[in-house]
Design a protein around this motif. Structure first.
Motif, PDB file in Angstrom:
ATOM      1  N   ARG A 131       0.805  -1.210   0.000  1.00 14.82           N
ATOM      2  CA  ARG A 131       0.000   0.000   0.000  1.00 14.82           C
ATOM      3  C   ARG A 131       0.840   1.263   0.000  1.00 14.82           C
ATOM      4  N   ARG A 132       2.052   1.213   0.590  1.00 18.51           N
ATOM      5  CA  ARG A 132       2.859   2.407   0.789  1.00 18.51           C
ATOM      6  C   ARG A 132       4.304   2.170   0.358  1.00 18.51           C
ATOM      7  N   GLY A 133       4.973   3.272  -0.056  1.00 18.60           N
ATOM      8  CA  GLY A 133       6.378   3.181  -0.448  1.00 18.60           C
ATOM      9  C   GLY A 133       7.293   3.483   0.729  1.00 18.60           C
ATOM     10  N   PRO A 134       8.597   3.168   0.579  1.00 23.63           N
ATOM     11  CA  PRO A 134       9.560   3.317   1.682  1.00 23.63           C
ATOM     12  C   PRO A 134       9.685   4.748   2.232  1.00 23.63           C
ATOM     13  N   ALA A 135       9.621   5.752   1.369  1.00 25.31           N
ATOM     14  CA  ALA A 135       9.778   7.131   1.858  1.00 25.31           C
ATOM     15  C   ALA A 135       8.633   7.490   2.806  1.00 25.31           C
ATOM     16  N   TYR A 136       7.422   7.073   2.430  1.00 29.74           N
ATOM     17  CA  TYR A 136       6.251   7.323   3.281  1.00 29.74           C
ATOM     18  C   TYR A 136       6.388   6.576   4.600  1.00 29.74           C
ATOM     19  N   LEU A 137       6.852   5.321   4.536  1.00 30.81           N
ATOM     20  CA  LEU A 137       6.980   4.512   5.753  1.00 30.81           C
ATOM     21  C   LEU A 137       7.929   5.186   6.735  1.00 30.81           C
ATOM     22  N   ARG A 138       9.042   5.697   6.184  1.00 33.61           N
ATOM     23  CA  ARG A 138      10.007   6.366   7.038  1.00 33.61           C
ATOM     24  C   ARG A 138       9.376   7.599   7.687  1.00 33.61           C
ATOM     25  N   GLU A 139       8.682   8.373   6.849  1.00 37.57           N
ATOM     26  CA  GLU A 139       8.048   9.587   7.359  1.00 37.57           C
ATOM     27  C   GLU A 139       6.999   9.270   8.427  1.00 37.57           C
ATOM     28  N   SER A 140       6.265   8.177   8.235  1.00 35.71           N
ATOM     29  CA  SER A 140       5.208   7.883   9.204  1.00 35.71           C
ATOM     30  C   SER A 140       5.784   7.472  10.561  1.00 35.71           C
ATOM     31  N   ILE A 141       7.047   7.074  10.599  1.00 32.07           N
ATOM     32  CA  ILE A 141       7.670   6.717  11.882  1.00 32.07           C
ATOM     33  C   ILE A 141       8.286   7.956  12.532  1.00 32.07           C
ATOM     34  N   VAL A 142       8.820   8.846  11.687  1.00 31.45           N
ATOM     35  CA  VAL A 142       9.492  10.039  12.199  1.00 31.45           C
ATOM     36  C   VAL A 142       8.487  11.151  12.504  1.00 31.45           C
ATOM     37  N   LYS A 143       7.531  11.342  11.580  1.00 32.71           N
ATOM     38  CA  LYS A 143       6.514  12.388  11.762  1.00 32.71           C
ATOM     39  C   LYS A 143       5.128  11.785  11.572  1.00 32.71           C
ATOM     40  N   PRO A 144       4.653  11.029  12.550  1.00 30.72           N
ATOM     41  CA  PRO A 144       3.362  10.322  12.369  1.00 30.72           C
ATOM     42  C   PRO A 144       2.224  11.264  11.978  1.00 30.72           C
ATOM     43  N   ALA A 145       2.248  12.489  12.486  1.00 29.08           N
ATOM     44  CA  ALA A 145       1.125  13.387  12.213  1.00 29.08           C
ATOM     45  C   ALA A 145       1.101  13.849  10.761  1.00 29.08           C
TER      46      ALA A 145
ATOM     47  N   MET B 230       0.202   8.103  17.485  1.00 32.16           N
ATOM     48  CA  MET B 230       1.483   7.402  17.395  1.00 32.16           C
ATOM     49  C   MET B 230       2.592   8.357  17.794  1.00 32.16           C
ATOM     50  N   PRO B 231       3.461   7.944  18.726  1.00 35.18           N
ATOM     51  CA  PRO B 231       4.562   8.835  19.102  1.00 35.18           C
ATOM     52  C   PRO B 231       5.587   8.905  17.978  1.00 35.18           C
ATOM     53  N   SER B 232       6.326  10.007  17.900  1.00 37.85           N
ATOM     54  CA  SER B 232       7.405  10.077  16.914  1.00 37.85           C
ATOM     55  C   SER B 232       8.610   9.298  17.433  1.00 37.85           C
TER      56      SER B 232
END
Ligand code: HEC
Ligand code: HEC
Length: 261
Positions: A160-174, A235-237
């Motif tokens: 569903r999602r690419g690696p750049a998005y996955l990284r961003e969702s962990i660093v900046k969940p909001a 989700m916490p950053s």
């Protein structure tokens, strides 16, 4: 076989042969994916699709389109997906912005992307899996039937999602907000406020799941206010908790999760 149909079959075979021969002489591909269609398709992709699928289809909010596609097996099915979208997912329908011809051109380009091998993501999926366990991601996310339900299931996340998005969702969940995860804060006339994800809402009631997973059923008449925190996340950053290489590892692990949702 009747005589006319035999003639037809032979004529058909000859036609195919001569088309093959012509294609060989020009060194061209079959007419469905002429190079001008490919170029037009790339233009359409860059303007309509890249903001979700990434430049060159590397993935973003939408999946990486390199390598074998999950839903789309041939040109026809890619055209179908473009025209109808994939219901129940973030893949929109392009029925009104694109004509059938433009959808075909975009599909031709997508098909060329799917023939490319996915670019390897840096990091180690195995270390990432260990980090996923030790950081407690599983308290909020389900993978293969195990984990908490506060966040979205991650079993098929890489489809569903690419690696750049996955990284961003962990660093900046909001910053990366999947639909259906609106954070609300409700303040009752008496009793403590409730903050969490809005599960359901109608004229009279609102249902909120807090970070611990408990669902609160609140009657709106009993609330002094309901704030919709469109920029917030439960989700916490992990920006300060995971180093750069550790983030690579977690993203590498998530990128292997292509199973059924
Ligand atoms: C708003 C974001 C968004 C836009 C814009 C978008 N897509 Fe998608 N697309 C997605 C998502 C998300 C999925 C994955 C759906 C799922 O399976 O959960 C997807 C899936 C697909 C798939 C299926 C992939 C597979 O593995 O089978 C194809 C093909 C596709 N998109 C092509 C396109 C094309 C071509 C365009 C532009 C005309 C486009 N998409 C525009 C978000 C988007
Ligand atoms: C306290 C609960 C909680 C914890 C712990 C948590 N998450 Fe999340 N996660 C969420 C919620 C809620 C969302 C929904 C989106 C939002 O609000 O940003 C989310 C969204 C995501 C998404 C985006 C999913 C999508 O479909 O777009 C990914 C990827 C993700 N989390 C990975 C992780 C990883 C990896 C960890 C551990 C390092 C982790 N999460 C820890 C609650 C959590």
């Amino acid at each position: 076989m009747r005589r006319e149909s035999v003639t037809l079959v032979i004529a058909g075979a000859l036609l195919t042969l001569s088309m093959d021969a012509a294609a060989q002489i020009r060194g061209a591909r079959p007419p469905a994916s002429s190079s001008s269609d490919l170029a037009a398709g790339k233009k359409i992709f860059d303007s309509q699709c890249a903001w979700c699928h990434g430049n060159d289809g590397d993935g973003g909010t939408g999946p990486n389109l390199h390598g074998r596609l999950r839903h789309a097996t041939d040109l026809r099915s890619i055209v179908d997906i473009i025209i109808n979208g994939i219901p129940g997912t973030d893949m929109p329908s392009f029925r009104s912005p694109l004509t059938e011809r433009h959808a075909r051109q975009a599909a031709t380009y997508v098909q060329s992307l799917s023939r490319a091998t996915p670019r390897p993501v840096p990091g180690s999926a195995q270390r990432g899996a260990e980090l996923y366990q030790s950081t407690g991601c599983g308290s909020c996310h389900v993978i293969d039937g195990r984990g908490g339900i506060v966040g979205p299931e991650l079993t098929g996340i890489a489809a569903r999602r690419g690696p750049a998005y996955l990284r961003e969702s962990i660093v900046k969940p909001a910053a990366a907000h999947p639909t259906g995860y609106l954070v609300v804060r409700a303040v009752p006339k008496s009793g403590p406020e409730v903050r969490g994800i809005r599960v359901n809402e109608d004229v009279f009631w609102i249902h909120i799941r807090d970070a611990g997973g408990t669902v609160h059923t609140l009657e709106k008449a009993d609330l002094t206010r309901v704030d919709r925190e469109t920029d917030a996340s439960l989700m916490p950053s992990y920006e300060s908790r995971l180093s750069g290489p550790q983030l690579d590892d977690v993203v590498a692990y998530l990128s292997t999760l292509r199973g059924a949702r």
